[in-house]
Design a protein around this motif. Structure first.
Motif, short mmCIF file in Angstrom:
data_model
loop_
_atom_site.label_atom_id
_atom_site.label_comp_id
_atom_site.label_asym_id
_atom_site.label_seq_id
_atom_site.Cartn_x
_atom_site.Cartn_y
_atom_site.Cartn_z
N GLU A 182 0.86 -1.19 0.00
CA GLU A 182 0.00 0.00 0.00
C GLU A 182 0.89 1.23 0.00
O GLU A 182 1.93 1.26 0.69
CB GLU A 182 -0.88 0.03 1.26
CG GLU A 182 -1.77 -1.19 1.41
CD GLU A 182 -3.01 -1.13 0.54
OE1 GLU A 182 -3.34 -0.05 0.03
OE2 GLU A 182 -3.65 -2.19 0.38
N VAL A 183 0.51 2.25 -0.77
CA VAL A 183 1.34 3.45 -0.84
C VAL A 183 0.49 4.71 -0.86
O VAL A 183 -0.66 4.70 -1.29
CB VAL A 183 2.22 3.47 -2.12
CG1 VAL A 183 3.22 2.34 -2.09
CG2 VAL A 183 1.38 3.41 -3.39
N SER A 184 1.08 5.80 -0.39
CA SER A 184 0.50 7.12 -0.66
C SER A 184 1.65 8.07 -0.96
O SER A 184 2.75 7.92 -0.42
CB SER A 184 -0.32 7.62 0.53
OG SER A 184 0.51 7.88 1.64
N TRP A 185 1.39 9.01 -1.86
CA TRP A 185 2.39 10.00 -2.27
C TRP A 185 1.72 11.36 -2.16
O TRP A 185 0.75 11.63 -2.87
CB TRP A 185 2.83 9.72 -3.70
CG TRP A 185 3.71 10.74 -4.36
CD1 TRP A 185 5.08 10.73 -4.40
CD2 TRP A 185 3.30 11.88 -5.14
NE1 TRP A 185 5.54 11.81 -5.13
CE2 TRP A 185 4.47 12.54 -5.59
CE3 TRP A 185 2.06 12.42 -5.48
CZ2 TRP A 185 4.43 13.69 -6.36
CZ3 TRP A 185 2.03 13.58 -6.25
CH2 TRP A 185 3.21 14.20 -6.68
N ILE B 293 -2.91 2.66 4.28
CA ILE B 293 -2.31 3.81 4.93
C ILE B 293 -3.41 4.62 5.64
O ILE B 293 -4.37 5.02 4.99
CB ILE B 293 -1.63 4.74 3.90
CG1 ILE B 293 -0.78 3.96 2.91
CG2 ILE B 293 -0.87 5.87 4.57
CD1 ILE B 293 0.52 3.47 3.35
N ALA B 294 -3.25 4.84 6.93
CA ALA B 294 -4.20 5.73 7.62
C ALA B 294 -3.83 7.16 7.25
O ALA B 294 -4.17 7.63 6.18
CB ALA B 294 -4.18 5.48 9.12
N SER B 295 -3.10 7.85 8.10
CA SER B 295 -2.74 9.23 7.77
C SER B 295 -1.58 9.28 6.78
O SER B 295 -0.55 8.66 7.00
CB SER B 295 -2.34 9.98 9.04
OG SER B 295 -1.81 11.24 8.67
N PRO B 296 -1.76 10.00 5.67
CA PRO B 296 -0.66 10.14 4.71
C PRO B 296 0.33 11.24 5.10
O PRO B 296 1.27 11.51 4.38
CB PRO B 296 -1.40 10.50 3.42
CG PRO B 296 -2.63 11.21 3.86
CD PRO B 296 -3.00 10.65 5.22
N ILE B 297 0.07 11.87 6.25
CA ILE B 297 0.93 12.97 6.69
C ILE B 297 1.99 12.41 7.64
O ILE B 297 1.67 11.68 8.57
CB ILE B 297 0.09 14.05 7.38
CG1 ILE B 297 -0.82 14.69 6.33
CG2 ILE B 297 0.95 15.10 8.06
CD1 ILE B 297 -1.83 15.61 6.90
#
Lengths: 174, 354
Positions: free
Chosen positions: A31-34, A58-62
């Motif tokens: 799983e990824v976030s950008w 991903i919960a918080s991407p921050i």
């Protein structure tokens, strides 16, 4: 979860480097976030992105305290170095950052990225040199998969593919 | 199933709209949603649709009104100041019972404000926005995949209820890239135009009229009641929410959109330190999941609610109405384009508020 902050000048390929990591992790089934910082700045301004890689959604991407910081210029190192987790990693673009990192509780890797990129005749690919160094040192991503990912990303620009992979390899082989 | 793609929220919404049948896009540029019109500008011609960059937001929403009034699946997108400019048109569209989709990637305000993420358009989105008594079906998705899933079906909902549907995002959701699975293209080629559409095929006594002008008070009052009967149906059938660790929660945090993800990470941290926290995330912000809040409020173990928002406190008012004095309702927010971290929320809760 690994949280990575990549920061530098606009135009250094900072956001692209974050995408290389995000794509590679996605192709490995993670799983990824950008999340980019976005603003009115353009080339020469500051740019950074936060990349989260995890086996779970991903919960918080921050990212308030990254596991890994990739600092492409001095202002970025100044801004984020103190936020890196204890035991984390800082990858420093030593072509532009001449100072040493003033912390002994993190691992610091100095990469002369711009000079190495010139060495493989691809002066714009300092970010790919750093990508190689990241894959080698941070163990989150598989090397062969990372190279396949570069191939997919540059599929429409085949004439740059070999020199981009060369830049990645020289960073990996440090 | 298609391979997963890494897409920006804005791009994903645009592609999902097209796969959901959108064939007309009218917009005017504004940060942080520019990837939507940019994407539409090359994608629409590929599917035989219409893309127009209008001369203003007012023009764009009225193009939507016209195209949608003829039966087309039409949409527009903008960000806060641009959405304000569209309000007159949205009110007309609501009054004329025309289906369409409007995307708002909210930035900080008031005025031109800033370009960073915010949720300060909640009131505008769920309480009417333009003049007159009307509502929209408003979704507040929290991830790029949820943007896709909601956008994909948004036109179906708009046509089912003959009303504008809004997707209420924020700058972060527009800019973030996440892996998504895209659904297949819906095919409407054999679906006849709706029987209310003013598509130029009927004349004389059979002609169809799209209009929001009702000069006779009784006729307008009947329309007002008709619209609100639809909103009652929305409340009953379209309310969506997600709960996380609410079963035994003493502190119920509530947040929508991207902020709900930050709140979720705060719930995890609070649980690790022994605080029984849970999260109630409205997915539709109109209709608001008031019943669910009321039921949680009547549980003895629930001590309080905390609404976490990127505003000075807007959704918190709907939470207070739903909780109706049974339990304290607090507010924690950041604004101006600043975004709280999970740790900020934890600190607020641990300190007991304030």
């Amino acid at each position: 979860m690994e949280g990575i902050i990549i920061a530098g000048f606009g135009g250094q390929g900072v956001l692209s480097l974050g995408q290389f990591i995000a794509y590679s992790a996605m192709y490995e089934g993670m799983e990824v976030s950008w999340l980019p910082s976005y603003g009115p700045e353009m080339r020469g301004g500051t740019a950074n992105c936060s990349v989260c890689v995890d086996k779970k959604p991903i919960a918080s991407p921050i990212i308030s305290s990254p596991d890994t910081l990739i600092a492409m210029n001095m202002p970025s190192l100044t801004k984020f170095a103190s936020k890196v987790k204890k035991g984390g990693t800082i990858i420093v673009n030593s072509s532009l950052i001449t100072e040493k990192v003033d912390r002994d509780d993190v691992r610091v890797i100095y990469v002369d990225a711009s000079d190495l990129a010139v060495k493989v005749n691809n002066p714009k690919a300092a970010n790919l040199v750093i990508f190689g160094a990241y894959v080698k040192n941070c163990k989150t991503l598989d090397k062969a998969n990372a190279i396949v990912t570069i191939g997919k990303i540059f599929a429409k620009k085949p004439k740059f593919l070999q020199s981009n992979i060369a830049a990645f390899e020289i960073g990996f082989d440090l | 199933m298609e391979e997963k793609k890494l897409l920006k929220g804005n791009e994903a919404i645009a592609e999902a709209a097209i796969r959901g049948g959108c064939r007309a896009f009218f917009g005017y540029p504004i940060t942080p949603q520019n990837e939507i019109p940019e994407y539409m500008s090359f994608r629409m011609p590929e599917v035989g649709g219409v893309f127009i960059q209008s001369e203003s937001e007012v023009s764009a929403i009225n193009m939507v009104y016209g195209a949608a009034g003829s039966g087309a699946r039409a949409m527009t997108s903008s960000s806060s100041p641009g959405i304000s400019l569209k309000q007159e048109g949205i009110s007309y569209i609501a009054g004329a019972e025309v289906p369409c989709v409007i995307v708002n990637m909210v930035r900080s305000g008031p005025g031109l404000g800033g370009i960073q993420p915010a949720q300060c358009d909640y009131f505008q989105s769920v309480k009417g926005g333009g003049h007159g008594d009307y509502k929209m079906l408003v979704y507040g998705p929290n991830s790029v995949q949820e943007c896709v899933d909601i956008m994909y079906n948004a036109f179906d909902k708009a046509f089912e209820y003959r009303m504008p549907v809004m997707i209420l995002g924020d700058g972060m959701l527009g800019q973030i890239m996440e892996a998504v699975t895209l659904p297949p293209m819906k095919d409407f080629s054999n679906v006849p135009n709706p029987d209310w559409a003013a598509d130029g095929t009927r004349y004389g006594n059979d002609r169809r009229v799209i209009n929001s002008l009702y000069i006779q008070p009784d006729e307008l009052e009947a329309l007002n009641h008709k619209l609100f009967a639809k909103y009652d149906v929305l409340q009953e059938k379209e309310c969506m929410y997600e709960e996380y660790l609410c079963e035994d929660a003493e502190i119920v945090i509530t947040a929508y959109g991207t902020v709900a993800r930050i709140a979720k990470s705060a719930v995890d941290m609070l649980r690790e330190s022994g605080v029984k926290a849970g999260l109630l995330r409205p997915i539709t912000v109109f209709p608001f999941p008031s019943d669910r809040f009321a039921r949680l409020a009547s549980r003895s173990e629930v001590k309080k609610f905390v609404s976490v928002e990127l505003s000075m406190g807007q959704m918190v008012e709907d939470v207070r109405l739903a909780v109706n004095g049974k339990k304290p309702v607090e507010f924690f927010g950041r604004c101006g384009g600043n975004v709280m971290t999970g740790e900020d929320i934890v600190e607020y809760i641990i300190k007991g508020g304030k």
